[in-house]
Design a protein around this motif. Structure first.
Motif, PDB file in Angstrom:
ATOM      1  N   GLY A 150       0.801  -1.215   0.000  1.00 28.89           N
ATOM      2  CA  GLY A 150       0.000   0.000   0.000  1.00 28.89           C
ATOM      3  C   GLY A 150       0.833   1.263   0.000  1.00 28.89           C
ATOM      4  N   SER A 151       2.059   1.195  -0.515  1.00 28.51           N
ATOM      5  CA  SER A 151       2.940   2.368  -0.517  1.00 28.51           C
ATOM      6  C   SER A 151       2.350   3.490  -1.358  1.00 28.51           C
ATOM      7  N   GLY A 152       2.513   4.706  -0.878  1.00 24.70           N
ATOM      8  CA  GLY A 152       2.057   5.873  -1.631  1.00 24.70           C
ATOM      9  C   GLY A 152       3.174   6.488  -2.449  1.00 24.70           C
ATOM     10  N   ASP A 153       4.179   5.722  -2.807  1.00 30.78           N
ATOM     11  CA  ASP A 153       5.348   6.223  -3.532  1.00 30.78           C
ATOM     12  C   ASP A 153       5.388   5.592  -4.925  1.00 30.78           C
ATOM     13  N   ASN A 154       5.412   6.452  -5.957  1.00 31.26           N
ATOM     14  CA  ASN A 154       5.463   5.934  -7.313  1.00 31.26           C
ATOM     15  C   ASN A 154       6.741   5.158  -7.583  1.00 31.26           C
ATOM     16  N   ASP A 155       7.852   5.551  -6.981  1.00 34.09           N
ATOM     17  CA  ASP A 155       9.113   4.853  -7.217  1.00 34.09           C
ATOM     18  C   ASP A 155       9.017   3.398  -6.784  1.00 34.09           C
ATOM     19  N   VAL A 156       8.358   3.170  -5.655  1.00 28.00           N
ATOM     20  CA  VAL A 156       8.190   1.794  -5.183  1.00 28.00           C
ATOM     21  C   VAL A 156       7.311   1.007  -6.158  1.00 28.00           C
ATOM     22  N   VAL A 157       6.226   1.630  -6.602  1.00 28.76           N
ATOM     23  CA  VAL A 157       5.325   0.960  -7.545  1.00 28.76           C
ATOM     24  C   VAL A 157       6.047   0.670  -8.860  1.00 28.76           C
ATOM     25  N   LEU A 158       6.752   1.665  -9.394  1.00 31.88           N
ATOM     26  CA  LEU A 158       7.453   1.474 -10.668  1.00 31.88           C
ATOM     27  C   LEU A 158       8.582   0.463 -10.531  1.00 31.88           C
ATOM     28  N   SER A 159       9.247   0.417  -9.388  1.00 35.37           N
ATOM     29  CA  SER A 159      10.283  -0.591  -9.174  1.00 35.37           C
ATOM     30  C   SER A 159       9.690  -1.992  -9.228  1.00 35.37           C
ATOM     31  N   TRP A 160       8.521  -2.146  -8.633  1.00 34.08           N
ATOM     32  CA  TRP A 160       7.820  -3.432  -8.683  1.00 34.08           C
ATOM     33  C   TRP A 160       7.442  -3.774 -10.129  1.00 34.08           C
ATOM     34  N   ILE A 161       6.945  -2.785 -10.878  1.00 34.64           N
ATOM     35  CA  ILE A 161       6.574  -3.023 -12.279  1.00 34.64           C
ATOM     36  C   ILE A 161       7.813  -3.355 -13.104  1.00 34.64           C
ATOM     37  N   LYS A 162       8.933  -2.672 -12.880  1.00 35.63           N
ATOM     38  CA  LYS A 162      10.159  -2.945 -13.635  1.00 35.63           C
ATOM     39  C   LYS A 162      10.657  -4.375 -13.395  1.00 35.63           C
ATOM     40  N   GLY A 163      10.519  -4.848 -12.140  1.00 42.31           N
ATOM     41  CA  GLY A 163      10.907  -6.232 -11.872  1.00 42.31           C
ATOM     42  C   GLY A 163      10.112  -7.210 -12.714  1.00 42.31           C
ATOM     43  N   LYS A 164       8.816  -6.968 -12.818  1.00 37.35           N
ATOM     44  CA  LYS A 164       7.982  -7.811 -13.674  1.00 37.35           C
ATOM     45  C   LYS A 164       8.363  -7.650 -15.147  1.00 37.35           C
ATOM     46  N   PHE A 165       8.707  -6.418 -15.535  1.00 36.07           N
ATOM     47  CA  PHE A 165       9.111  -6.154 -16.916  1.00 36.07           C
ATOM     48  C   PHE A 165      10.386  -6.932 -17.255  1.00 36.07           C
ATOM     49  N   PHE A 166      11.373  -6.925 -16.368  1.00 33.14           N
ATOM     50  CA  PHE A 166      12.618  -7.651 -16.620  1.00 33.14           C
ATOM     51  C   PHE A 166      12.358  -9.151 -16.773  1.00 33.14           C
ATOM     52  N   MET A 167      11.476  -9.684 -15.955  1.00 35.83           N
ATOM     53  CA  MET A 167      11.138 -11.104 -16.073  1.00 35.83           C
ATOM     54  C   MET A 167      10.467 -11.397 -17.407  1.00 35.83           C
ATOM     55  N   SER A 168       9.627 -10.486 -17.880  1.00 35.17           N
ATOM     56  CA  SER A 168       8.973 -10.662 -19.179  1.00 35.17           C
ATOM     57  C   SER A 168       9.984 -10.610 -20.314  1.00 35.17           C
ATOM     58  N   VAL A 169      10.946  -9.674 -20.232  1.00 36.82           N
ATOM     59  CA  VAL A 169      11.976  -9.576 -21.278  1.00 36.82           C
ATOM     60  C   VAL A 169      12.776 -10.871 -21.349  1.00 36.82           C
TER      61      VAL A 169
END
Length: 402
Positions: A150-169
């Protein structure tokens, strides 16, 4: 003033919306879970509002201004708190951006992966930027709440999304290289193709309800150590493939030689020997003759005699008529009397004459005449089966018999 004081005071409206300071956040969670009836909830044009209770999804509100009452929004009945007289909803309210988020930079190493053709483990590195959009807000909030707390920080959210992105790549790279049987060394020239495949399908991002819209400045490279390892493996593979190619070419050349010889032998069988059995016997005689010319390979007189016998036997096999000619037929004296069942009939070729036991057979029929032999020799020359020199030599030999 608490929520209960708010209700008891008789104020019948409360404004709920994303504050201006949180407009940039992909996900904003309303801080208070106690929401009074008749509150006004405002959903901006680029977002939606989701209601959860006890970790379960309950309902969705689209863009617009909504009065929170059960008559207008039936799913609110599942959120009513009876302890307050039915005047308060208890729910977690999430505001989720539904518009694209652009220019998200990324960069770093993927996890170690095996080259599908060189069988070496290396760690590719990727760099660039991407744009994404949330297409399934419920799935996104479930993943967001579980992974980001439930973090209110975009950096935390985007870091989580980037991790998923790297796995997809990594998944897409493995699929493309395996399907096309290409080494990871080829990835540098495949960035556009890989980018298009990731936009088309990014499995790990689909799990959290996101979709990649585009990838810019996409670059894939390796560390110096991994680059050297792959190049050496590729060099060794190239040498092995060249060796296989040379062996295959040699095998094809040998097969061509055998095919040509077979066709030539087939013509000789048709033109000279008349059938394959006679031709094979003739070939064997030639081999025996070569052995005799070489002295029998040191086998001495016994070996030479054996070769002569083999040659004579094969010659006899080539023309069975020779075996039947000149073979005396022995008739016992007691069977030579006229009228005896075993006595040969008069006029039978090779029968002994009367009164002369064991008389030899008549001489075999005469061979072809000199004219016939010369004609046959000329026919062989015209067909190209013998040279002019061979023709003249054989002709002279025949004429010497006159």
């Amino acid at each position: 003033m608490g929520i209960f004081d708010f209700v008891k005071s008789g104020v019948r409206e409360m404004m709920i919306a994303r504050p201006d300071a949180a407009k940039h956040l992909i996900v904003y969670k309303h801080p208070d879970q106690n929401v009074p009836f008749w509150s006004q909830l405002t959903v901006d044009s680029d977002e939606c509002a989701l209601f959860f209770k006890d970790g379960r999804y309950v309902g969705y509100l689209p863009t617009g201004r909504h009065t929170l009452q059960t008559q207008n929004i039936p799913f609110l009945n599942n959120l009513v708190n009876k302890f307050t007289g039915g005047d308060v909803f208890i729910a977690e309210i999430f505001f989720v951006k539904m518009q694209p988020v652009r220019g998200v930079p990324f960069g770093g190493p993927l996890e170690s992966m095996e080259d599908p053709t060189l069988y070496e483990f290396v760690t590719p590195r990727i760099f660039g930027e991407f744009s994404l959009v949330v297409v399934d807000p419920v799935r996104f909030v479930v993943g967001y709440h579980g992974q980001c707390g439930g973090s209110g920080d975009n950096d935390v959210v985007l870091s989580w999304i980037k991790g998923k992105f790297f796995m997809s790549v990594k998944t897409v790279i493995g699929q493309v290289c395996a399907q096309q049987q290409k080494s990871l060394l080829n990835l540098g020239g495949m960035s556009m193709e890989l980018g298009a495949r990731i936009v088309q399908s990014a499995p790990n991002l689909e799990e959290i309800g996101c979709k990649i819209l585009e990838i810019g400045n996409f670059n894939i490279n390796f560390s110096a150590e991994d680059q050297k390892l792959l190049r050496e493996a590729n060099k060794a593979r190239g040498e092995a493939r060249r060796g296989i190619g040379v062996a295959q070419d040699s095998a094809r050349a040998k097969q061509f030689e055998l095919d040509q010889r077979f066709q030539q032998d087939a013509r000789y069988v048709q033109q000279l020997a008349g059938n394959w059995q006679n031709y094979a016997a003739g070939q064997a005689m030639m081999g025996a003759g070569q052995g005799m010319a070489q002295g029998g390979d040191g086998s001495g007189v016994a070996g030479l005699g054996a070769q002569v016998a083999i040659g004579a036997g094969l010659a006899q096999a080539m023309n069975p008529a020779l075996a039947a000619q000149g073979q005396p037929q022995f008739v016992p004296p007691h069977m030579q009397q006229p009228g005896h069942p075993g006595a040969p009939q008069q006029g039978y070729p090779g029968a002994p004459q009367q009164g002369y036991p064991g008389a030899p057979q008549a001489a075999p029929a005469a061979g072809p005449s000199i004219e016939q032999r010369l004609e046959r020799l000329a026919e062989l020359k015209n067909k190209g089966l013998i040279t002019d020199e061979e023709f003249q030599a054989r002709k002279a030999k025949i004429l010497e018999e006159i």
